[in-house]
Design a protein around this motif. Structure first.
Motif, PDB file in Angstrom:
ATOM      1  N   PRO A  51       0.844 151.756 166.117  1.00 11.06           N
ATOM      2  CA  PRO A  51       1.671 152.668 166.915  1.00 11.06           C
ATOM      3  C   PRO A  51       1.133 152.802 168.333  1.00 11.06           C
ATOM      4  CG  PRO A  51       1.259 153.588 164.747  1.00 11.06           C
ATOM      5  CD  PRO A  51       0.396 152.354 164.866  1.00 11.06           C
ATOM      6  N   GLY A  52       2.038 152.886 169.307  1.00 17.84           N
ATOM      7  CA  GLY A  52       1.652 153.007 170.700  1.00 17.84           C
ATOM      8  C   GLY A  52       1.419 151.683 171.388  1.00 17.84           C
ATOM      9  N   GLN A  53       1.602 150.586 170.671  1.00 22.64           N
ATOM     10  CA  GLN A  53       1.435 149.263 171.249  1.00 22.64           C
ATOM     11  C   GLN A  53       2.766 148.513 171.197  1.00 22.64           C
ATOM     12  OE1 GLN A  53      -2.004 147.149 169.783  1.00 22.64           O
ATOM     13  NE2 GLN A  53      -3.087 149.039 169.386  1.00 22.64           N
ATOM     14  N   VAL A  54       2.764 147.290 171.697  1.00 26.82           N
ATOM     15  CA  VAL A  54       3.991 146.504 171.651  1.00 26.82           C
ATOM     16  C   VAL A  54       4.344 146.203 170.199  1.00 26.82           C
ATOM     17  CG1 VAL A  54       3.585 145.485 173.922  1.00 26.82           C
ATOM     18  CG2 VAL A  54       2.832 144.270 171.881  1.00 26.82           C
ATOM     19  N   GLY A  55       5.633 145.975 169.950  1.00 26.23           N
ATOM     20  CA  GLY A  55       6.093 145.667 168.605  1.00 26.23           C
ATOM     21  C   GLY A  55       7.350 144.825 168.654  1.00 26.23           C
ATOM     22  N   THR A  56       7.994 144.660 167.529  1.00 24.01           N
ATOM     23  CA  THR A  56       9.153 143.771 167.431  1.00 24.01           C
ATOM     24  C   THR A  56      10.324 144.222 168.305  1.00 24.01           C
ATOM     25  OG1 THR A  56       9.879 144.934 165.434  1.00 24.01           O
ATOM     26  CG2 THR A  56       8.553 142.944 165.126  1.00 24.01           C
ATOM     27  N   ALA A  57      10.337 145.480 168.735  1.00 28.59           N
ATOM     28  CA  ALA A  57      11.394 145.960 169.635  1.00 28.59           C
ATOM     29  C   ALA A  57      11.063 145.704 171.102  1.00 28.59           C
ATOM     30  CB  ALA A  57      11.644 147.448 169.412  1.00 28.59           C
ATOM     31  N   THR A  58       9.861 145.213 171.388  1.00 28.91           N
ATOM     32  CA  THR A  58       9.442 144.941 172.769  1.00 28.91           C
ATOM     33  C   THR A  58       9.947 143.575 173.204  1.00 28.91           C
ATOM     34  OG1 THR A  58       7.411 146.192 172.305  1.00 28.91           O
ATOM     35  CG2 THR A  58       7.460 144.894 174.326  1.00 28.91           C
TER      36      THR A  58
ATOM     37  N   ASP B  72      -3.914 133.033 180.983  1.00 35.75           N
ATOM     38  CA  ASP B  72      -4.977 134.017 181.141  1.00 35.75           C
ATOM     39  C   ASP B  72      -4.415 135.108 182.043  1.00 35.75           C
ATOM     40  OD1 ASP B  72      -7.258 135.503 181.895  1.00 35.75           O
ATOM     41  OD2 ASP B  72      -8.539 133.736 181.689  1.00 35.75           O
ATOM     42  N   PHE B  73      -4.254 136.323 181.504  1.00 23.75           N
ATOM     43  CA  PHE B  73      -3.609 137.363 182.298  1.00 23.75           C
ATOM     44  C   PHE B  73      -4.122 138.760 181.973  1.00 23.75           C
ATOM     45  CE2 PHE B  73      -0.746 136.534 178.686  1.00 23.75           C
ATOM     46  CZ  PHE B  73      -0.568 137.818 178.170  1.00 23.75           C
ATOM     47  N   ARG B  74      -3.834 139.670 182.890  1.00 18.52           N
ATOM     48  CA  ARG B  74      -4.074 141.096 182.707  1.00 18.52           C
ATOM     49  C   ARG B  74      -2.709 141.760 182.503  1.00 18.52           C
ATOM     50  NH1 ARG B  74      -8.720 139.413 183.282  1.00 18.52           N
ATOM     51  NH2 ARG B  74     -10.564 140.643 183.584  1.00 18.52           N
ATOM     52  N   TYR B  75      -2.723 142.845 181.732  1.00 12.42           N
ATOM     53  CA  TYR B  75      -1.491 143.593 181.498  1.00 12.42           C
ATOM     54  C   TYR B  75      -1.741 145.079 181.704  1.00 12.42           C
ATOM     55  CZ  TYR B  75      -3.729 144.114 176.916  1.00 12.42           C
ATOM     56  OH  TYR B  75      -4.628 144.367 175.909  1.00 12.42           O
ATOM     57  N   VAL B  76      -0.677 145.798 182.058  1.00 10.77           N
ATOM     58  CA  VAL B  76      -0.714 147.243 182.214  1.00 10.77           C
ATOM     59  C   VAL B  76       0.623 147.782 181.721  1.00 10.77           C
ATOM     60  CG1 VAL B  76       0.095 147.152 184.620  1.00 10.77           C
ATOM     61  CG2 VAL B  76      -1.194 149.142 183.807  1.00 10.77           C
ATOM     62  N   GLN B  77       0.580 148.935 181.059  1.00  8.01           N
ATOM     63  CA  GLN B  77       1.821 149.470 180.505  1.00  8.01           C
ATOM     64  C   GLN B  77       1.828 150.992 180.517  1.00  8.01           C
ATOM     65  OE1 GLN B  77       1.460 147.417 176.762  1.00  8.01           O
ATOM     66  NE2 GLN B  77       0.757 149.249 175.713  1.00  8.01           N
ATOM     67  N   LEU B  78       3.055 151.540 180.576  1.00  5.55           N
ATOM     68  CA  LEU B  78       3.310 152.966 180.472  1.00  5.55           C
ATOM     69  C   LEU B  78       3.986 153.191 179.132  1.00  5.55           C
ATOM     70  CD1 LEU B  78       3.601 155.868 181.622  1.00  5.55           C
ATOM     71  CD2 LEU B  78       5.783 155.094 182.615  1.00  5.55           C
ATOM     72  N   LYS B  79       3.433 154.089 178.325  1.00  3.19           N
ATOM     73  CA  LYS B  79       3.965 154.322 176.991  1.00  3.19           C
ATOM     74  C   LYS B  79       4.880 155.546 176.975  1.00  3.19           C
ATOM     75  CE  LYS B  79      -0.263 154.124 175.324  1.00  3.19           C
ATOM     76  NZ  LYS B  79      -1.369 154.100 174.372  1.00  3.19           N
ATOM     77  N   THR B  80       5.650 155.690 175.909  1.00  9.61           N
ATOM     78  CA  THR B  80       6.619 156.784 175.806  1.00  9.61           C
ATOM     79  C   THR B  80       5.957 158.152 175.841  1.00  9.61           C
ATOM     80  OG1 THR B  80       6.587 156.585 173.389  1.00  9.61           O
ATOM     81  CG2 THR B  80       8.363 155.434 174.565  1.00  9.61           C
ATOM     82  N   ASP B  81       4.689 158.247 175.464  1.00  9.28           N
ATOM     83  CA  ASP B  81       3.986 159.532 175.498  1.00  9.28           C
ATOM     84  C   ASP B  81       3.404 159.844 176.877  1.00  9.28           C
ATOM     85  OD1 ASP B  81       1.768 157.858 175.671  1.00  9.28           O
ATOM     86  OD2 ASP B  81       0.855 158.551 173.795  1.00  9.28           O
TER      87      ASP B  81
END
Length: 113
Positions: A18-25, A60-69
């Motif tokens: 939970p709180g990470q990417v999933g099949t809906a992403t 090779d990459f960096r990622y950043v994300q904003l979550k629903t919370d």
């Protein structure tokens, strides 16, 4: 070398924690001259971005994300690009959070047309 990722839409084949990417992403990839980037959204992710490089079948990459919370998170990922027998692309990923504890592996695949 596997074909270009430019314009491809990929999605995880299984849900993560939970709180990470999933099949809906959904990840929309772009590629130009060895540079890759993508935008992603869906599931627990309101908005995410990744940026990095490609050398042959290695990303090779960096990622950043904003979550629903409202929380943000960032990390580093190395992926291997694989051409599937049906013509789609798979990425086999090894990732590490940099903004929090945790690491793992995941698989994303190009959505069927």
């Amino acid at each position: 070398m596997a074909r270009s990722l430019d314009g491809l839409v990929l999605s995880p084949v299984t849900d993560q924690a939970p709180g990470q990417v999933g099949t809906a992403t959904r990840f929309t990839y772009h590629e130009e001259d060895g540079r890759i980037w993508a935008e992603y959204t869906g599931g627990d992710v309101v908005r995410g971005h990744l940026v990095g490089t490609r050398d042959g079948d290695r990303l090779d990459f960096r990622y950043v994300q904003l979550k629903t919370d409202g929380a943000t998170a960032s990390g580093h990922c190395v992926s291997r690009v694989i051409d599937l027998p049906d013509g789609r692309v798979r990425l086999e990923e090894t990732w590490t959070w940099e903004s929090q504890r945790g690491a793992g592996t995941s698989t994303v695949e190009e959505l069927p047309h």
